[in-house]
Motif scaffolding. Sequence first.
Motif, PDB file in Angstrom:
ATOM      1  N   ILE A  13      10.737  93.399 -26.523  1.00 25.41           N
ATOM      2  CA  ILE A  13      11.150  94.644 -27.172  1.00 25.41           C
ATOM      3  C   ILE A  13      12.544  94.379 -27.705  1.00 25.41           C
ATOM      4  O   ILE A  13      13.421  93.902 -26.982  1.00 25.41           O
ATOM      5  CB  ILE A  13      11.145  95.815 -26.180  1.00 25.41           C
ATOM      6  N   THR A  14      12.741  94.641 -29.008  1.00 26.88           N
ATOM      7  CA  THR A  14      14.013  94.336 -29.646  1.00 26.88           C
ATOM      8  C   THR A  14      14.611  95.584 -30.286  1.00 26.88           C
ATOM      9  O   THR A  14      13.912  96.543 -30.585  1.00 26.88           O
ATOM     10  CB  THR A  14      13.857  93.254 -30.735  1.00 26.88           C
ATOM     11  N   GLY A  15      15.906  95.518 -30.510  1.00 21.34           N
ATOM     12  CA  GLY A  15      16.606  96.592 -31.197  1.00 21.34           C
ATOM     13  C   GLY A  15      17.511  96.036 -32.264  1.00 21.34           C
ATOM     14  O   GLY A  15      18.096  94.969 -32.095  1.00 21.34           O
ATOM     15  N   THR A  16      17.596  96.765 -33.372  1.00 19.41           N
ATOM     16  CA  THR A  16      18.503  96.397 -34.448  1.00 19.41           C
ATOM     17  C   THR A  16      19.390  97.593 -34.750  1.00 19.41           C
ATOM     18  O   THR A  16      18.891  98.691 -35.006  1.00 19.41           O
ATOM     19  CB  THR A  16      17.735  96.000 -35.726  1.00 19.41           C
ATOM     20  N   THR A  17      20.674  97.374 -34.683  1.00 24.31           N
ATOM     21  CA  THR A  17      21.647  98.414 -35.004  1.00 24.31           C
ATOM     22  C   THR A  17      22.735  97.757 -35.853  1.00 24.31           C
ATOM     23  O   THR A  17      23.752  97.312 -35.321  1.00 24.31           O
ATOM     24  CB  THR A  17      22.241  99.043 -33.731  1.00 24.31           C
ATOM     25  N   PRO A  18      22.531  97.670 -37.169  1.00 23.50           N
ATOM     26  CA  PRO A  18      23.431  96.881 -38.011  1.00 23.50           C
ATOM     27  C   PRO A  18      24.839  97.444 -38.162  1.00 23.50           C
ATOM     28  O   PRO A  18      25.735  96.740 -38.602  1.00 23.50           O
ATOM     29  CB  PRO A  18      22.718  96.831 -39.355  1.00 23.50           C
ATOM     30  N   THR A  19      25.056  98.693 -37.758  1.00 22.63           N
ATOM     31  CA  THR A  19      26.373  99.292 -37.946  1.00 22.63           C
ATOM     32  C   THR A  19      27.284  99.117 -36.742  1.00 22.63           C
ATOM     33  O   THR A  19      28.447  98.762 -36.880  1.00 22.63           O
ATOM     34  CB  THR A  19      26.240 100.796 -38.266  1.00 22.63           C
ATOM     35  N   ALA A  20      26.759  99.385 -35.537  1.00 20.81           N
ATOM     36  CA  ALA A  20      27.620  99.337 -34.346  1.00 20.81           C
ATOM     37  C   ALA A  20      26.806  98.989 -33.116  1.00 20.81           C
ATOM     38  O   ALA A  20      25.626  99.327 -33.023  1.00 20.81           O
ATOM     39  CB  ALA A  20      28.308 100.685 -34.137  1.00 20.81           C
ATOM     40  N   SER A  21      27.417  98.322 -32.156  1.00 16.18           N
ATOM     41  CA  SER A  21      26.725  98.007 -30.918  1.00 16.18           C
ATOM     42  C   SER A  21      26.532  99.279 -30.096  1.00 16.18           C
ATOM     43  O   SER A  21      27.267 100.254 -30.248  1.00 16.18           O
ATOM     44  CB  SER A  21      27.517  96.978 -30.115  1.00 16.18           C
ATOM     45  N   GLY A  22      25.514  99.264 -29.226  1.00  7.08           N
ATOM     46  CA  GLY A  22      25.265 100.383 -28.334  1.00  7.08           C
ATOM     47  C   GLY A  22      24.562 101.574 -28.960  1.00  7.08           C
ATOM     48  O   GLY A  22      24.389 102.600 -28.315  1.00  7.08           O
ATOM     49  N   ASP A  23      24.134 101.457 -30.209  1.00  6.61           N
ATOM     50  CA  ASP A  23      23.477 102.589 -30.877  1.00  6.61           C
ATOM     51  C   ASP A  23      22.042 102.805 -30.421  1.00  6.61           C
ATOM     52  O   ASP A  23      21.459 103.849 -30.674  1.00  6.61           O
ATOM     53  CB  ASP A  23      23.475 102.394 -32.396  1.00  6.61           C
ATOM     54  N   LEU A  24      21.439 101.828 -29.753  1.00  6.43           N
ATOM     55  CA  LEU A  24      20.047 101.914 -29.323  1.00  6.43           C
ATOM     56  C   LEU A  24      19.951 101.347 -27.907  1.00  6.43           C
ATOM     57  O   LEU A  24      20.436 100.251 -27.643  1.00  6.43           O
ATOM     58  CB  LEU A  24      19.162 101.110 -30.279  1.00  6.43           C
ATOM     59  N   THR A  25      19.326 102.105 -27.004  1.00  4.21           N
ATOM     60  CA  THR A  25      19.200 101.671 -25.614  1.00  4.21           C
ATOM     61  C   THR A  25      17.748 101.752 -25.180  1.00  4.21           C
ATOM     62  O   THR A  25      17.103 102.785 -25.374  1.00  4.21           O
ATOM     63  CB  THR A  25      20.047 102.558 -24.681  1.00  4.21           C
ATOM     64  N   LEU A  26      17.226 100.673 -24.605  1.00  7.83           N
ATOM     65  CA  LEU A  26      15.910 100.680 -23.981  1.00  7.83           C
ATOM     66  C   LEU A  26      16.118 101.141 -22.543  1.00  7.83           C
ATOM     67  O   LEU A  26      16.790 100.467 -21.759  1.00  7.83           O
ATOM     68  CB  LEU A  26      15.290  99.284 -24.015  1.00  7.83           C
ATOM     69  N   ASP A  27      15.570 102.305 -22.198  1.00  2.03           N
ATOM     70  CA  ASP A  27      15.786 102.863 -20.863  1.00  2.03           C
ATOM     71  C   ASP A  27      14.873 102.237 -19.819  1.00  2.03           C
ATOM     72  O   ASP A  27      15.313 101.866 -18.739  1.00  2.03           O
ATOM     73  CB  ASP A  27      15.565 104.385 -20.885  1.00  2.03           C
ATOM     74  N   THR A  28      13.592 102.153 -20.120  1.00  5.02           N
ATOM     75  CA  THR A  28      12.613 101.631 -19.172  1.00  5.02           C
ATOM     76  C   THR A  28      11.400 101.132 -19.942  1.00  5.02           C
ATOM     77  O   THR A  28      11.144 101.580 -21.059  1.00  5.02           O
ATOM     78  CB  THR A  28      12.214 102.712 -18.143  1.00  5.02           C
TER      79      THR A  28
END
Length: 158
Positions: free
Chosen positions: A136-151
């Motif tokens: 499971i991946t996340g992309t947030t090109p503007t700032a870190s921490g914008d998307l969190t995988l909770d569980t």
Amino acid sequence: IPLAVICRGVGIATTGTSEEVLATCTIPANTLSTNGFSIHYNFIAHTAANGNNKTLRVRLNGLAGTIIWASATGTFNNLNIVPISTFVQRLSSTTATTNGRYILTPEGVNQAASAASESNQRSVAVTWANANDFVITGTTPTASGDLTLDTYMVMIGQ
């Protein structure tokens, strides 16, 4: 045959501004040994309270592997991303079909969820005789921490 959990845990938040792995589950070689068996997966993620673009993806065979599920890229301001009807089903020893949809629910407020979005049914080339990394991946090109995988939880069954 009932579903058996093979991986579960808590994910992490994005830390950079490119696509990164938030969770990994290795599907052992020959786990899906019969046509019709499938991988079912569930997770909950949430987004930061800002207007930055965010994308959540599920890939088979690591970060460079095939996308089998993806949210739309959007600002998703302070929302939960909740997948529904998400699975990868073995069609043959080298192919699978995938399906997945999601809903967006407001974070911390009592409002209605969005309509289900982004049905991603597609064929995937995969060799089930090999171990396959499900990520499971996340992309947030503007700032870190914008998307969190909770569980997350990954199950195998029929």
